[in-house]
Design a protein around this motif. Structure first.
Motif, PDB file in Angstrom:
ATOM      1  N   ALA A 143      -4.519  -1.898   5.446  1.00  0.00           N
ATOM      2  CA  ALA A 143      -3.806  -1.972   4.162  1.00  0.00           C
ATOM      3  C   ALA A 143      -4.817  -2.115   3.033  1.00  0.00           C
ATOM      4  O   ALA A 143      -4.575  -1.683   1.909  1.00  0.00           O
ATOM      5  CB  ALA A 143      -2.843  -3.154   4.159  1.00  0.00           C
ATOM      6  N   THR A 169      -4.513   0.695  11.316  1.00  0.00           N
ATOM      7  CA  THR A 169      -4.467   0.881   9.862  1.00  0.00           C
ATOM      8  C   THR A 169      -5.349  -0.141   9.153  1.00  0.00           C
ATOM      9  O   THR A 169      -5.758  -1.150   9.733  1.00  0.00           O
ATOM     10  CB  THR A 169      -3.031   0.656   9.340  1.00  0.00           C
ATOM     11  N   GLN A 195      11.084   3.406  -0.819  1.00  0.00           N
ATOM     12  CA  GLN A 195      10.109   4.426  -1.190  1.00  0.00           C
ATOM     13  C   GLN A 195      10.606   5.776  -0.688  1.00  0.00           C
ATOM     14  O   GLN A 195      11.107   5.893   0.427  1.00  0.00           O
ATOM     15  CB  GLN A 195       8.737   4.080  -0.585  1.00  0.00           C
ATOM     16  N   ASN A 230      -0.045   5.726   5.175  1.00  0.00           N
ATOM     17  CA  ASN A 230       0.992   6.743   4.968  1.00  0.00           C
ATOM     18  C   ASN A 230       1.372   7.429   6.278  1.00  0.00           C
ATOM     19  O   ASN A 230       2.537   7.767   6.493  1.00  0.00           O
ATOM     20  CB  ASN A 230       0.514   7.810   3.973  1.00  0.00           C
ATOM     21  N   SER A 253      -8.040  -0.776   2.788  1.00  0.00           N
ATOM     22  CA  SER A 253      -8.641   0.511   2.395  1.00  0.00           C
ATOM     23  C   SER A 253      -7.586   1.592   2.199  1.00  0.00           C
ATOM     24  O   SER A 253      -7.837   2.606   1.558  1.00  0.00           O
ATOM     25  CB  SER A 253      -9.638   0.975   3.460  1.00  0.00           C
ATOM     26  N   GLY A 254      -6.426   1.370   2.783  1.00  0.00           N
ATOM     27  CA  GLY A 254      -5.356   2.370   2.740  1.00  0.00           C
ATOM     28  C   GLY A 254      -5.381   3.308   3.933  1.00  0.00           C
ATOM     29  O   GLY A 254      -4.470   4.122   4.112  1.00  0.00           O
ATOM     30  N   SER A 255      -6.387   3.164   4.794  1.00  0.00           N
ATOM     31  CA  SER A 255      -6.551   4.074   5.923  1.00  0.00           C
ATOM     32  C   SER A 255      -5.329   4.083   6.843  1.00  0.00           C
ATOM     33  O   SER A 255      -4.912   3.032   7.346  1.00  0.00           O
ATOM     34  CB  SER A 255      -7.809   3.642   6.685  1.00  0.00           C
ATOM     35  N   SER A 270       3.200   1.128  -3.522  1.00  0.00           N
ATOM     36  CA  SER A 270       2.511   1.070  -4.822  1.00  0.00           C
ATOM     37  C   SER A 270       1.047   1.479  -4.762  1.00  0.00           C
ATOM     38  O   SER A 270       0.355   1.396  -5.781  1.00  0.00           O
ATOM     39  CB  SER A 270       2.582  -0.350  -5.387  1.00  0.00           C
ATOM     40  N   ASN A 271       0.558   1.884  -3.595  1.00  0.00           N
ATOM     41  CA  ASN A 271      -0.857   2.220  -3.398  1.00  0.00           C
ATOM     42  C   ASN A 271      -1.765   1.136  -3.963  1.00  0.00           C
ATOM     43  O   ASN A 271      -2.723   1.411  -4.692  1.00  0.00           O
ATOM     44  CB  ASN A 271      -1.198   3.584  -3.996  1.00  0.00           C
ATOM     45  N   ASP A 272      -1.428  -0.115  -3.614  1.00  0.00           N
ATOM     46  CA  ASP A 272      -2.142  -1.270  -4.162  1.00  0.00           C
ATOM     47  C   ASP A 272      -2.458  -2.252  -3.027  1.00  0.00           C
ATOM     48  O   ASP A 272      -1.914  -2.143  -1.930  1.00  0.00           O
ATOM     49  CB  ASP A 272      -1.246  -1.941  -5.222  1.00  0.00           C
ATOM     50  N   ARG A 285       0.840  -1.201   0.000  1.00  0.00           N
ATOM     51  CA  ARG A 285       0.000   0.000   0.000  1.00  0.00           C
ATOM     52  C   ARG A 285       0.875   1.250   0.000  1.00  0.00           C
ATOM     53  O   ARG A 285       0.641   2.192  -0.753  1.00  0.00           O
ATOM     54  CB  ARG A 285      -0.943  -0.026   1.213  1.00  0.00           C
ATOM     55  N   PHE A 286       1.910   1.267   0.831  1.00  0.00           N
ATOM     56  CA  PHE A 286       2.769   2.448   0.964  1.00  0.00           C
ATOM     57  C   PHE A 286       3.598   2.686  -0.306  1.00  0.00           C
ATOM     58  O   PHE A 286       3.723   3.812  -0.778  1.00  0.00           O
ATOM     59  CB  PHE A 286       3.699   2.273   2.173  1.00  0.00           C
TER      60      PHE A 286
END
Ligand code: GTP
Ligand code: MG
Length: 173
Positions: free
Chosen positions: A153, A151, A46, A160, A155-157, A28-30, A25-26
């Motif tokens: 991973a 967190t 990154q 970052n 949803s991405g919540s 590749s935002n995937d 997620r961090f």
């Protein structure tokens, strides 16, 4: 006048808590529903811009499966930062996280910055049962001087924010 700071960061935690998914997620935002277990460890980098400087994270994502446990010291020994990850729906993974925090304080660099990360928050937000109280984790974080985040991973919540929190704490040193 952009300076670059490199931060060696290691992820530790029980198998399947979502360490590799947090990194995916961090970086590749995937997200992958059926992410395969890590074998040994994976290395990823990154870069993040923070005001007038750049932080380059050099990330060692370790394998949580018990058969790889003896490798972990190789990865945390030189780390400046660690994410100790557990699954908010798996109490056993929080017990394991406590052990990792203890081991890091005994064996890792004296000034290592540790973030305690409760992952898979989306399961609770979608009606699943929470098995690790937020307060219990906050208490551990306070006692041991850790950053603390919950967190997802998936949803991405808040993913970052974990890395930015580490970056800020290291920049302030
Ligand atoms: P090891 O490499 O074996 O130590 O596991 P790991 O901690 O790297 O876990 P991994 O990222 O491989 O994720 C394990 C499983 O949990 C995968 O099926 C992921 O899709 C799933 N998963 C990871 N993060 C989340 C999350 O935030 N929410 C949900 N619902 N599932 C997640
Ligand atoms: Mg993994």
């Amino acid at each position: 006048n952009t300076s670059v700071t490199s931060i060696k960061l290691v992820l530790l935690g029980e198998a399947a808590v979502g360490k590799s998914s947090i990194v995916l997620r961090f970086v590749s935002n995937d997200f992958a529903e059926n992410k395969e277990p890590t074998i040994g460890a994976a290395f990823l980098t990154q870069r993040v811009n923070m005001g007038d400087h750049t932080i380059k994270f050099e990330i060692w994502d370790t394998a949580g499966q018990e058969r790889f446990a003896s490798l972990a010291p190789m990865y945390y020994r030189n780390a400046q930062a660690a994410l100790v990850v557990y699954d908010v729906t798996k109490p056993q993974s929080f017990i394991k996280a406590r052990h990792w925090v203890k081991e890091l304080h005994e064996q890792a660099s004296r000034d290592i910055i540790i973030a305690l990360v409760g992952n898979k928050l989306d399961i609770i937000e979608n009606g699943g049962e929470r098995k690790v109280a937020r307060e219990e984790a906050e208490n551990l974080a306070q006692q041991e001087g850790l950053l603390f985040f919950e967190t997802s991973a998936k949803s991405g919540s808040n993913v970052n924010e974990v890395f930015l929190g580490i970056g800020q704490k290291i920049s302030l040193k």
